[in-house]
Design a protein around this motif. Structure first.
Motif, PDB file in Angstrom:
ATOM      1  N   GLY A  14     -29.394  10.547 -17.691  1.00  0.00           N
ATOM      2  CA  GLY A  14     -30.103   9.538 -16.824  1.00  0.00           C
ATOM      3  C   GLY A  14     -29.139   8.603 -16.392  1.00  0.00           C
TER       4      GLY A  14
ATOM      5  N   LEU B 192     -27.960   5.738 -13.314  1.00  0.00           N
ATOM      6  CA  LEU B 192     -28.586   4.685 -12.315  1.00  0.00           C
ATOM      7  C   LEU B 192     -28.428   5.224 -10.659  1.00  0.00           C
ATOM      8  N   ARG B 193     -29.232   5.216 -10.077  1.00  0.00           N
ATOM      9  CA  ARG B 193     -29.023   5.642  -8.580  1.00  0.00           C
ATOM     10  C   ARG B 193     -27.980   4.438  -7.901  1.00  0.00           C
TER      11      ARG B 193
ATOM     12  N   TYR C 262     -33.576   5.725 -11.713  1.00  0.00           N
ATOM     13  CA  TYR C 262     -32.689   6.744 -12.498  1.00  0.00           C
ATOM     14  C   TYR C 262     -32.957   7.862 -12.035  1.00  0.00           C
TER      15      TYR C 262
ATOM     16  N   TYR D  95     -32.088  12.466 -13.027  1.00  0.00           N
ATOM     17  CA  TYR D  95     -31.636  13.113 -14.232  1.00  0.00           C
ATOM     18  C   TYR D  95     -31.009  14.297 -13.754  1.00  0.00           C
TER      19      TYR D  95
ATOM     20  N   SER E 115     -24.777   1.839 -16.094  1.00  0.00           N
ATOM     21  CA  SER E 115     -25.618   2.766 -15.274  1.00  0.00           C
ATOM     22  C   SER E 115     -26.314   3.892 -16.201  1.00  0.00           C
ATOM     23  N   CYS E 116     -25.924   3.897 -17.687  1.00  0.00           N
ATOM     24  CA  CYS E 116     -26.350   4.828 -18.532  1.00  0.00           C
ATOM     25  C   CYS E 116     -27.609   4.449 -19.353  1.00  0.00           C
ATOM     26  N   LEU E 117     -28.394   5.285 -19.725  1.00  0.00           N
ATOM     27  CA  LEU E 117     -29.337   5.076 -20.904  1.00  0.00           C
ATOM     28  C   LEU E 117     -29.268   5.119 -22.136  1.00  0.00           C
TER      29      LEU E 117
ATOM     30  N   ASN F 194     -30.071  -0.143 -20.916  1.00  0.00           N
ATOM     31  CA  ASN F 194     -28.956   0.292 -20.107  1.00  0.00           C
ATOM     32  C   ASN F 194     -27.878  -0.074 -20.470  1.00  0.00           C
TER      33      ASN F 194
END
Length: 316
Positions: free
Chosen positions: A221, A223-224, A244, A246, A275-277, A294
């Motif tokens: 995942g 972040l756009r 997000y 994938y 930006s990541c999960l 995040n």
């Protein structure tokens, strides 16, 4: 046993054709019951009914007040036994004629399905019923889950793929580990069942570490780019998991994702985007257990080193 009746009319006579969608016999799963659930019931009929009411349940086994429920892809072998042993098993199958509902003739094959793309066969061979499907995981310890497009394998790992290794790692290192070892990527979560499995598996790997508030688990995942600004979580286009994407994952449900209070937070840390999960696993604190935060993709710990990433989730 649930039955379905179909009526035909010929020469003013009704003919009742009894069908069933449970194969019932004396026997019990021999191995691979780790992911099955044991409950207390009134009778075996109650055990069967509980399984029938659950979409994910494939098999019910038990005697008296004891009932074990097993989801699709969790059991592959069932030993045949006798009335004297007293354990019955019921397996969901596609509707069959009533006279075959208790058949155990050698070579008999039945088909079953969880959904259109998640199917299996049940075959009688000697003293065993074998449940087969088409999916095989990269590692035998990984678990298969039904997803709308078909069976999907999930495995939780630590740095260098060593059990009890508690060295933190970044999301980038985690993704590289999935790629180099199995030529697959990090995976996102498509159900609450998948999330619960990941939490349980991570707990087995890292154990308890009171020095941390939480240990975290890297998920797929990212972040756009158009949502990467402070306050974007308050816009309709970037609220919650809408922000997000994938890469490589076909995710059809976001029920496993719930952000921890105060997150997502898109303020940059030393110039880097969060930006990541990560999925939180409780240590000295429990409030955020099972919730998502995040984080900066290249970091290994955050919040003054009170949360460190020790595991990650690969999938295919």
């Amino acid at each position: 046993m649930m039955s379905k009746c179909v009526y035909g009319f010929f020469a003013l006579v009704f003919i009742e054709i009894i069908q069933c969608d449970l194969l019932v016999f004396w026997g019990y799963p021999t191995v691979e019951t780790t992911f099955c659930v044991n409950i207390t019931v009134v009778s075996f009929d109650n055990c069967k009914e509980t399984c029938q009411k659950s979409l994910s349940c494939m098999l019910a086994s038990g005697s008296g007040n004891n009932c074990m429920l097993c989801d699709i892809y969790t059991v592959s072998s069932i030993a045949k036994s006798t009335k004297e042993i007293g354990i019955k098993t019921a397996v969901k199958v596609n509707p069959i004629d009533g006279d075959k509902c208790t058949s155990d003739t050698d070579g008999t094959v039945f088909s079953g399905q969880h959904s259109e793309n998640n199917t299996y066969t049940v075959t009688s061979t000697g003293q065993t019923w074998t449940i087969s499907h088409v999916k095989k995981c990269k590692e035998s310890s990984w678990r298969i889950f039904p997803r709308p497009f078909g069976p999907f394998c999930i495995g939780v790992r630590s740095r260098n793929h060593v059990a009890n290794n508690t060295t933190p790692l970044s999301r980038n290192s985690a993704a590289s580990a999935c790629k180099s070892k199995w030529n697959i990527g990090l995976t996102a979560l498509n159900s609450i069942a998948e999330r619960n499995y990941v939490l349980e598996s991570a707990r087995e790997i890292v154990g308890k570490h009171s020095a941390y508030k939480y240990t975290s688990i890297w998920l797929n995942g990212a972040l756009r780019a158009d949502c990467d600004f402070v306050g974007s979580q308050n816009t309709a286009e970037c609220s919650g998991m809408k922000a997000y994407e994938y890469i490589g994952d076909l995710i059809t449900s976001l029920e496993a994702y719930k952000f921890a209070p105060g997150t997502p937070n898109y303020a940059k840390i030393e110039g880097s985007s969060q930006s990541c999960l990560q999925l939180m696993l409780s240590q000295s604190e429990t409030t955020d257990n099972g919730l998502v935060k995040n984080a900066v993709c290249g970091t290994i710990c955050n919040e003054d080193n009170s949360i460190c990433a020790l595991t990650f989730v690969c999938g295919h």
